[in-house]
Design an enzyme around this catalytic site. Structure first.
Site, PDB file in Angstrom:
ATOM      1  N   THR A 104       0.873  -1.170   0.000  1.00  0.00           N
ATOM      2  CA  THR A 104       0.000   0.000   0.000  1.00  0.00           C
ATOM      3  C   THR A 104       0.905   1.213   0.000  1.00  0.00           C
ATOM      4  O   THR A 104       1.620   1.465   0.971  1.00  0.00           O
ATOM      5  CB  THR A 104      -0.935   0.007   1.216  1.00  0.00           C
ATOM      6  OG1 THR A 104      -1.854  -1.090   1.098  1.00  0.00           O
ATOM      7  CG2 THR A 104      -1.725   1.309   1.286  1.00  0.00           C
ATOM      8  N   LYS A 179      -7.358   1.516  -3.301  1.00  0.00           N
ATOM      9  CA  LYS A 179      -7.088   1.141  -1.903  1.00  0.00           C
ATOM     10  C   LYS A 179      -7.329   2.343  -0.995  1.00  0.00           C
ATOM     11  O   LYS A 179      -7.829   2.201   0.127  1.00  0.00           O
ATOM     12  CB  LYS A 179      -5.642   0.645  -1.751  1.00  0.00           C
ATOM     13  CG  LYS A 179      -5.217   0.302  -0.324  1.00  0.00           C
ATOM     14  CD  LYS A 179      -5.900  -0.954   0.214  1.00  0.00           C
ATOM     15  CE  LYS A 179      -5.610  -1.227   1.684  1.00  0.00           C
ATOM     16  NZ  LYS A 179      -4.274  -1.760   1.960  1.00  0.00           N
ATOM     17  N   LYS A 247      -0.341   5.508   8.481  1.00  0.00           N
ATOM     18  CA  LYS A 247       0.529   5.547   7.300  1.00  0.00           C
ATOM     19  C   LYS A 247      -0.352   5.638   6.043  1.00  0.00           C
ATOM     20  O   LYS A 247      -0.116   6.452   5.159  1.00  0.00           O
ATOM     21  CB  LYS A 247       1.391   4.288   7.221  1.00  0.00           C
ATOM     22  CG  LYS A 247       2.441   4.328   6.093  1.00  0.00           C
ATOM     23  CD  LYS A 247       2.751   2.937   5.553  1.00  0.00           C
ATOM     24  CE  LYS A 247       1.719   2.502   4.526  1.00  0.00           C
ATOM     25  NZ  LYS A 247       2.059   1.290   3.770  1.00  0.00           N
TER      26      LYS A 247
END
Lengths: 295, 295, 295, 295
Positions: A104, A179, A247
């Site tokens: 990711t 995502k 994050k």
């Protein structure tokens, strides 16, 4: 969708963390010869003991001879460090090879890798996953892909070994931005669920009963179904860690800045996660937003 | 759960709006004799033409002879106006009768009605519903109940005529506070979904494809499943109106104030709904939070 | 605090934007010989015509022979590009020289420059300013400094030529983090003021009268005093641009992430500024948050 | 503006709390004969001992013979209880008299009192104050007035005995809505200041030094000037209590709902104050938002 071959096909897998370890394992089980690299060597050795592939000293060496290289590391910088340079994956992968990044990461990185891959005459697919460690172990991940249709078509059967839902959304970067949509939808939803459960407790309600009655209707969600029980029991030592969520949200908010999207609740919940970190909850599941309200 | 009787049992239904109209109809279909009252008389007449019950000039008259009175009106003040006074339900309902309030109202009102009902020696159950007009028509509502177990036991088989999920959560007020939990969970969730779709559009993604790939996982929800298509098409002339949502959130925030619950995202989204109202969207579905972001 | 010398002292000024242009001018007026560099050469030539210094082809050349180099450019990357490399300031500045950065930049950059400066045996002070273009023109800036006390003592008399309030807060980075505190305090304050004025308008109040009566009390602020009139007149073509504010808030939020500070309203208002950008207001004054509410 | 008279003029003052006590005292000092009423009789007796007026058993009795009645009680319901009914102020005040309400209350109440006063042929001015207990003691309050110009003209010289800034903003209700603007501006501003100080502490900055350098500029405010020192020392046992602030914000948010104003940060900060209440800080000063961030 698994296929068998007289001569095993060769894949390289870079990054054997809680996600990569079982993902790479599925490839072995499907008959692939898997060459692995991990920054901490002992984890690569351990993986080989369990699954029987070979481990290599550098990403480049792991990539040599592989028709596809799959990466699943921590963040943008980690991806760059295993991809570029003399020891990087691109130095080892042959022309016509295929690079897939499951990390990711930012959409900028995906676009940057797209250019770099083209310069090396290899294909590239950004393919972040969701479904957690359990999804990786069960081969039931959701994999969101960005890339040229031909590259995607070559990658899809491989990803199917550990993905239950594998889909191309658009060109390079589209996997990453999809995502991001996923994480944006989760952040506000988990806060809303937390506010609901916090309110229910303050109101003296039997929270299990409340969830039973409302979870099938307009307030229902995967999070309500799968997280309410642990939330009610004040258990957070599982699931997707707050540090990782922050994050990801950092990536979302940076991309939003670039594309002029307004994410007020996402930005706010990101700050609430800062509170959870201050409470010592960086490793707690994202549903620990409830614990923050109840302190 | 429907029952048949040689002599029809008698119920009164007060309030024949978009919800009450079909709800009362289900009682008739189940063999009850239904006496109705509606502030706007023409709607009561229309209901009788459709279902065959009798309409009455006052709530008191409708309540006379009924073993159970069911109410579904607009807000706290509406409930008070049909319940109290010489023409109110309590003046007509016989000792030992049962009063059920389906209105989404304050927990304070539920507790107040509880006391008033006891003074009149009738039982009381607060029983707000969710599931929308379609749920009412299909007899598939979720009904969240507060009250004494004996009162609830008497009410439950009646409510089952239009409720798919009928549950007692606790004493009087618990039905209302459970409905509040429901609305709290929805508000933040819909905003999160809106931010996700807004981001997806700004990122140039195929939003149908994005939802297809993420809707089964951790970001999934009833709202995502049932509202994404209309949101993507920018259609909001359906569903649960913003004006009603704000009424409900007002009740939630007032109760939160009383019980010292903290609802930051709920309070914020309530203000975002004010923006939707300013855009002329008071009658739009709650999912119109997306339209607000996209303007 | 200006000083005179038989032989003029030599300073270099890098970056002649709306702030740097008048700041460098004050040095000339105070008797310094000023060597300037600007990426767009024509602005450097224009400055020399106005003030009489010399312009140079690279930051290194401008820095040669100067005892102090002052920089005021756009962002972290701009600072790095004029500081490092063969053409950078550090290549031109002699041992024992002093580097001052007036750019609003990250604290990380300040700490990085601190190390780089030490390696070149020069001092470094991070010294972001506030007070706007008008403050720069009037020599009335507030300058927040971070650095060793000795370095600061050398810089202070120079900065005093255009700073009314010059203060050392701590070691390198403290100037930047102090500027961040300043921006954090402004963001929420301007939103609060905007909500007050928006409410006042919706309430049909004479807003000038309202401000007159409340501005001296507990609600009073520099922003209320100095921005209410233009806000009421819906004028935003002045002041500190939203695009710059978002750049600064990005820095604040990144640093907050690092030091585990929670900034919920700051993060939220940053998103509201995204709305202003979407309205075409990237160049509007930060007080345009009102326009966003009133649309 | 004080005036002297051979025969003392008579005023009634209802409500001798921390604000009303000194306010009524200023009238006595200015030569008025003051008749007082307080719900808790002992506080009225104590006031009379200190200032020499007369205390009465009911608001009606206190109002009898007075040309002006001034009220300063807790909330809307308190105002109604001392105004209406057989023992209320309106039953005692003669035709042509003047009623002034200093309570911070809803604009609805002000409009309701306006109608009730007209029916009794008395004038009415809504006149909430700001400036705190110290402002009341020093006769330095800010008084925001709504009412007919003639009524205001009669009230103004009386209010001037304890108001430094007395101003009519508009018709009845305008005093209350102006006070709301004041509270709206404060809420977000104090949160912004708290975020700034919280960030400063996490960054390891000398917070007194930071405030010294930024307080004169664009981030400056009355709150920064007057509250930073106690905030830094973590002292909150003074000032304007969180419980009262929440009461006021409740009024603001309800009025905003009515007039379709959007107050996102105000609504959010109101919830943050709920956190402070949960921490046991209901009586702490509004600046305790910092303590909430720092926990």
């Amino acid at each position: 969708m698994s296929e068998t071959h007289a001569t095993p096909r060769i894949a390289a897998f870079i990054g054997l963390g809680v996600m990569g370890h079982p993902m790479a394992g599925h490839l072995t089980r499907a008959g692939w010869e898997v060459r692995v690299y991990n920054r901490t060597r002992s984890r690569a050795e351990q993986w080989c003991e369990e699954y029987g592939g070979t481990h290599h000293a550098t990403p480049r060496e792991a990539a040599e001879g592989a028709e596809i290289v799959l990466m699943c590391v921590g963040n943008d910088d980690d991806v760059r460090s295993v991809t570029y340079g003399a020891d990087g994956v691109l130095a080892g992968l042959s022309e016509g090879g295929l690079l897939v990044d499951h990390t990711t990461a930012s959409a900028d990185l995906a676009r940057e890798l797209s250019v770099a891959a083209r310069e090396h005459s290899v294909g590239f697919v950004d393919a972040p996953v969701s479904g957690g460690q359990q999804g990786a172990i069960n081969g039931a991940l959701t994999i969101m892909c960005g890339g040229d249709p031909q590259d995607y078509e070559r990658a899809a059967p491989v990803l199917a070994h550990y993905g239950r839902m594998v889909k191309r959304i658009g060109e390079n970067g589209a996997g990453q931005t999809t995502k991001m949509v996923n994480q944006i939808c989760i952040a506000g939803l988990v806060q809303a669920l937390s506010e609901g459960l916090h309110f229910a407790e303050q109101a003296g309600l039997d929270r299990e009963a409340v969830i039973e009655v409302i979870s099938k209707g307009a307030a229902g969600s995967w999070q309500m179904e799968n997280r309410h029980a642990t939330m009610i029991r004040d258990e957070y030592e599982h699931g997707f860690a707050v540090d990782w969520m922050r994050k990801d949200l950092d990536i979302c908010l940076a991309e939003a800045r670039r594309i002029e999207a307004s994410l007020p609740v996402t930005a706010l919940v990101d700050q609430f996660y800062a509170d959870v970190q201050s409470m010592g909850g960086g490793r707690w599941d994202t549903s620990s937003l409830l614990k923050r309200l109840a302190r």
